[in-house]
Each structure stands twice: as structure tokens, then as C-alpha cells.
Design a protein around this motif. Structure first.
Motif, short mmCIF file in Angstrom:
data_model
loop_
_atom_site.label_atom_id
_atom_site.label_comp_id
_atom_site.label_asym_id
_atom_site.label_seq_id
_atom_site.Cartn_x
_atom_site.Cartn_y
_atom_site.Cartn_z
N GLU A 1 10.59 -0.48 3.98
CA GLU A 1 11.40 -1.39 3.17
C GLU A 1 10.71 -1.71 1.84
O GLU A 1 11.37 -1.80 0.80
CB GLU A 1 11.67 -2.67 3.96
CG GLU A 1 12.58 -2.44 5.17
CD GLU A 1 12.65 -3.66 6.08
OE1 GLU A 1 11.93 -4.66 5.80
OE2 GLU A 1 13.40 -3.61 7.08
N PRO B 1 3.80 -1.88 11.61
CA PRO B 1 4.23 -2.06 10.22
C PRO B 1 5.00 -0.90 9.61
O PRO B 1 5.21 -0.87 8.39
CB PRO B 1 2.89 -2.24 9.48
CG PRO B 1 1.89 -1.53 10.33
CD PRO B 1 2.35 -1.69 11.75
N THR C 1 3.24 -5.20 -2.17
CA THR C 1 4.05 -6.41 -2.01
C THR C 1 4.05 -7.31 -3.24
O THR C 1 5.12 -7.81 -3.65
CB THR C 1 3.58 -7.20 -0.77
OG1 THR C 1 3.78 -6.39 0.41
CG2 THR C 1 4.36 -8.50 -0.62
N PRO D 1 8.37 -2.38 7.86
CA PRO D 1 8.06 -3.15 6.64
C PRO D 1 7.55 -2.27 5.50
O PRO D 1 7.89 -2.50 4.34
CB PRO D 1 6.99 -4.14 7.10
CG PRO D 1 7.25 -4.32 8.56
CD PRO D 1 7.71 -2.98 9.05
#
Length: 332
Positions: free
Chosen positions: A272, A266, A219, A269
Motif C-alpha cells: 500500500e 508487513p 512513510t 502495508p
């Protein structure tokens, strides 16, 4: 030809013990890194890259020269790579079978981590019994079941929430002829607290933990990718690592029904985030790989082509011609 990736890269060989999660989340094997690199930039063209260029690219991912050359040699013996020589120079490219396998595998990785299909509430169970002296056969059967998304609820009893396809049914029949039985149905509730739910065949907390490690690791990189601050060797290294890590998730979490999982699972996410890093670094990584390969060829276009997650879902079939690139050591 052997698969470019072994199931042991994801699950260690655990004998008769219950299934364990990956022994590696970082520090991927030289062979795995080599295959990921070649797939990411040559699976369309099957271009032959000078071995010195492959070694140089692997060195940027922390693989020693000896480790790189050993990985190339082993992949060649396994039929994953095809070697050729031109003068004193050697080059390697993905074999046709490996390119097809990797293309299909990449498509499977992306589709398997997309939105979960609807579940009818039934389970498929595969029961088998093999004598102790057939350990190799038993190991091969377990490996195929894992790739198919099954997990062991009990010794010799593996389950999946989805139907067993006809090709998979035929394969399992070949691996354990006369010793395997397949059922599909709903779980019958027992009036006891000792009942084990089928979903417990998977270690849900551990799978979630691996997702969380992935999310924490990647991230912080997204803003840097979007601002163009990741380039050169760093772009190739990050793109290789994110693919080599993410490709394990469809085995760990084989489209498990969301209604059986904790809230805010998750999977999406993580998918992505993978797309943001992998797609966002495609252009700078391709430029760098081209530049490295160009140092080891006399002339011609090197046949390096990056692809995005959209390309992978569509299917990268390896239909493009490599042209006259890597003329100095192109495979014949």
C-alpha cells in the motif's frame, strides 16, 4: 535476450553456502536504475530517447556520466536496449523482448504482493544433484529456483509452499535433465526437537527487517506526495528508487502463507505504501521526464508515458505507438 534484471541484484552469488538476503537496499546499480527509468516512462511506447537525455536523467539519481554511458552500453550488448543514430546523435529504446519482459515482471511484482492465496498445507520439494564440474549449470538452476520462489532447506533440496507450474517444471527439466526430482506433500512431524520446519528455509526475521526499513524510509514521504510538494527531479528520483527497491520483495517473500508468519506481517502495508508513492508521483515525474527529454530533441512528442500500479496489474503491453517523438534520433 538476457533478463533485464539478474538474480544477483537481489541475491549475491553465494556458491555452496546458504541463501543470503540482498546485499543492496540502497545505492542501486546504474543498469538497474536505467532499466527502471526506461520501463517507468517508455515501456508502453518503446520510444527512443536520446542517450544524452538518459544520461541526464541518471545523473539526477546520482549516476556519473561515465557510469551512465557504461550502463547504456552494457544493456545494449545484453539485448535490453536497441540503439540507433541520426547524424551525430544516438538514441536508445527498450527492445521488444525487454518491454514484454518488463511488462510481465511488473504485473508479477504487483500480483505477487497482493493478498496471499489459500494454502493447502503441502510443500513442493525440488531435489537435484549436479557434479562439482557443472558449477555453471548448478548456478543457473539455483537462480531459476529463486525466481520461482523456492528456497534451500538443505543443500540440493529446495522448497516452496505452492505447486510447480507446468512451464516451470519443463524449464527445470531442461536445466537438470535426469538429475532433478519434484515431490509435493505434507511435512511429517518427528518426535524430536531437532526437526527443521520448512519455513526456516527463509530468514523470516531478516525479511521482516527489510520490510521495516522500506516502511520507515517511505512513510514520511506520503504526506508530501499527497500535498503536491514532491516535484521535478525529486519526483522521478523517488519513484525510481521506490520501484527499484520494492521489486525485490516478491523474491524475498514469495507469497509465503500468512499462517506460517508472525502476526501483522508487513507485506500488505508495504504494498500500500509503494502504491501511494509510485502512483502519487506519476504525473509530476512524467512532466519532468518529458521536460528533460525535450531539451535533447528538435521537435515532436517524446513518447513518455507514466503508468500506475493499476496499469501494471492490468498489464502494460507496449502496444501504444511512440508516434513521431524523438524524431532527431528515433530508432528505425
Amino acid at each position: 535476450m538476457a533478463s533485464p534484471f539478474d538474480i544477483e541484484e537481489i541475491y549475491p552469488d553465494d556458491g555452496e553456502h546458504s541463501l543470503r538476503l540482498p546485499r543492496r537496499q540502497a545505492g542501486n546499480s546504474p543498469q538497474g536504475v536505467a532499466v527502471t527509468l526506461l520501463a517507468d516512462y517508455t515501456v508502453r511506447t518503446r520510444a527512443a530517447l536520446p542517450s544524452a537525455a538518459i544520461v541526464a536523467l541518471l545523473a539526477e539519481s546520482g549516476v556519473t556520466t561515465a557510469g551512465a554511458r557504461t550502463a547504456i552500453s552494457r544493456l545494449s550488448r545484453r539485448g535490453v536496449l536497441e540503439g540507433s543514430r541520426h547524424g551525430r546523435r544516438s538514441s536508445y529504446r527498450l527492445s521488444r523482448a525487454a518491454a514484454a519482459n518488463l511488462s510481465a515482471g511488473a504485473q508479477w511484482i504487483l500480483t505477487s504482493t497482493a493478498a496471499t492465496t489459500s494454502w493447502d498445507g503441502c510443500w513442493t520439494t525440488v531435489a537435484f544433484s549436479l557434479p562439482q564440474d557443472r558449477s555453471a549449470q548448478r548456478r543457473a538452476l539455483r537462480g531459476q529456483l529463486r525466481w520461482l520462489g523456492y528456497a534451500p532447506l538443505y543443500d540440493g533440496l529446495w522448497i516452496s509452499p505452492y505447486e510447480l507450474t507446468s512451464p516451470a517444471r519443463e524449464l527445470l527439466g531442461q536445466l537438470a535433465a535426469g538429475r532433478v526430482t519434484v515431490f509435493r506433500g505434507r511435512q511429517s512431524a518427528l518426535d524430536t526437537t531437532s526437526q527443521r520446519a520448512p519455513i526456516e528455509a527463509w530468514d523470516i526475521d531478516a525479511i521482516s527487517g527489510h520490510y521495516e526499513v522500506f516502511l520507515r524510509r517511505w512513510t514520511p514521504l506520503v504526506p508530501l506526495v499527497r500535498s503536491g510538494r514532491v516535484d521535478g527531479a525529486a519526483a522521478v528520483r523517488a519513484r525510481t528508487e521506490v520501484m527499484d527497491t520494492f521489486r525485490r520483495f516478491p523474491i524475498l517473500d514469495p507469497r509465503l502463507p500468512l499462517e506460517l508468519l508472525p502476526a501483522r506481517w508487513p507485506r500488505q502495508p508495504a504494498r500500500e505504501l509503494f502504491a501511494a508513492v509510485y502512483d502519487g508521483l506519476a504525473e509530476p515525474a512524467e512532466r519532468h521526464v518529458r521536460a528533460v527529454v525535450a531539451r535533447f530533441i528538435d521537435s515532436g512528442e517524446p513518447g513518455v508515458r507514466a503508468h500506475t500500479t493499476t496499469d501494471l496489474v492490468t498489464g502494460v503491453r507496449g502496444d501504444e505507438s511512440p508516434g513521431e517523438g524523438c524524431r532527431d534520433g528515433a530508432a528505425g
